[in-house]
Design an enzyme around this catalytic site. Structure first.
Site, PDB file in Angstrom:
ATOM      1  N   HIS A 256      -9.489 -44.870  20.331  1.00 43.58           N
ATOM      2  CA  HIS A 256      -8.998 -43.078  21.074  1.00 43.58           C
ATOM      3  C   HIS A 256      -7.705 -44.104  21.542  1.00 43.58           C
ATOM      4  CE1 HIS A 256      -7.603 -40.206  23.967  1.00 43.58           C
ATOM      5  NE2 HIS A 256      -8.493 -39.257  23.132  1.00 43.58           N
ATOM      6  N   GLU A 313     -14.576 -36.804  19.651  1.00 42.57           N
ATOM      7  CA  GLU A 313     -14.911 -35.812  18.557  1.00 42.57           C
ATOM      8  C   GLU A 313     -16.150 -36.377  17.234  1.00 42.57           C
ATOM      9  OE1 GLU A 313     -11.122 -37.685  16.908  1.00 42.57           O
ATOM     10  OE2 GLU A 313     -10.249 -35.628  17.763  1.00 42.57           O
TER      11      GLU A 313
END
Length: 376
Positions: A256, A313
């Site tokens: 991320h 996700e």
């Protein structure tokens, strides 16, 4: 002359103050209007989360009832918007293209005088736009919103034509709360930039949808789901991971831009997914996701110097797949949630507005003299 800082991507550049959410990438914490995301996501309805973002505090029972009624009363879309969505479906356009078109027309036939009315309308209409498009793509007529159902339940109803059970609603509700706001991400920054020009909130939401469509922002849950399905079919997570890494490919759902540890939203959604799959009595897919996560993290630790931890996700794909959200609607469902955060940021921007106007460092040619066309 004002000193300028060159920071590609505006990384580590502070351009706004916000009371809405605090993201701590080093410790892996997300706090929304003072509430840890773990508490908010597991306990709130989506209406409570949006009211919290709009008002800065949790609503009373009476306030929540009134806010929920306002949202429910602004869900419907007119025939002009349905025509656009029908055409989008007929041309097999991406769901985010359809949402962008529908969002741009969100104020047609609606009483949206004032910023707060526009914000409420945009939040209310997003699920209707997505579900209408999807019904057309499936060759079915769209369903009118059910005012008796809450925001999450109504979205599922408009997609499927069936009233969802409690566990399915709770699963979606948890997801919508988990991703409703996340600092000054690309789509939120886009929305704030648009309203900083004193444009309207419908325009801001439309621009934000365009930003979220990009695979570097909101487009990864689909590839994660593809990966999970492939591993479930093969039963060989080790082989899948080794093959991808040896080929120099990324493992989707890991790493991320902000978090240097496990994304706190991944933990929330993992818990929600486990609850849903266990309640449904079908745990095989979730167990595949857990096994693949463990294998992938071990392999990534050996494969790269960077710390690549599980991001939001990964379990977004698992949870939404479990509750029946089609793969092609994963990013659009992200938008159905994040629109609440976009609108809250727009209202915050307008409350103390200053035009967003960064600079660019010129690296082009030095001054030139004009050469006539016949001398070039």
């Amino acid at each position: 002359m004002t000193h300028s800082v060159f920071a590609p991507g505006l990384e580590s550049v502070t351009v706004a103050e916000t009371e809405l959410s605090r993201v701590d990438g080093q410790s892996g914490e997300l706090v929304v209007v003072g509430y840890p995301i773990e508490e908010l996501a597991a306990n709130a309805t989506y209406e409570e989360s949006v009211s919290l973002l709009f008002e800065g505090r949790l609503p009373t029972a009476e306030e929540l009832s009134e806010f929920s009624e306002r949202l429910a009363g602004r869900r419907s879309i007119g025939p002009e918007v349905r025509d656009v969505l029908r055409r989008s479906a007929a041309e097999d356009r991406d769901a985010m293209d359809a949402l962008r078109a529908g969002m741009a027309a969100a104020d047609l036939g609606a009483d949206v005088s004032g910023d707060r009315a526009q914000a409420t309308r945009v939040v209310a209409v997003a699920p209707t736009v997505v579900a209408t498009y999807w019904r057309y793509r499936a060759g079915e007529e769209p369903l009118a919103p059910d005012p008796e159902l809450g925001h999450a339940a109504n979205y599922l109803y408009m997609l499927t034509g069936e009233r969802p059970d409690e566990e399915t609603v709770r699963g979606l509700e948890t997801y919508l709360n988990t991703v409703v706001d996340h600092g000054l991400n690309a789509s939120t920054f886009t929305a704030r930039t648009i309203v900083s020009t004193e444009s309207d909130l419908v325009s801001a939401a439309t621009g934000a949808v365009g930003a979220l469509k990009g695979p570097l922002h909101g487009g990864a849950p689909g590839p994660v789901l593809d990966m999970l399905r492939a591993v479930q079919e093969s039963g060989d997570p080790e082989g899948y991971v080794r093959e991808r890494l040896d080929a120099g490919e990324r493992l989707m759902g890991f790493g991320h831009r902000v978090y240097r540890v496990r994304d706190p939203r991944a933990a929330v959604l993992s818990t929600a997914a486990r609850r849903y799959f266990e309640a449904a009595g079908e745990t095989a897919f979730f167990e595949t996701a857990e096994r693949l996560e463990s294998v992938a993290l071990d392999a990534l630790e050996d494969h790269t110097d960077r710390r690549l931890a599980t991001n939001v996700e990964y379990y977004t794909a698992a949870l939404l797949h479990g509750i029946g959200i089609p793969r092609d609607l994963l990013t659009a469902t992200f938008a159905v949630s994040r629109v609440g955060g976009w609108m809250a940021h727009c209202l915050e921007q307008l409350a103390d507005n200053r035009l967003v106007r960064p600079t660019a460092e010129h690296v082009g040619p030095s001054p030139r003299s004009w050469t006539p066309l016949d001398e070039r």
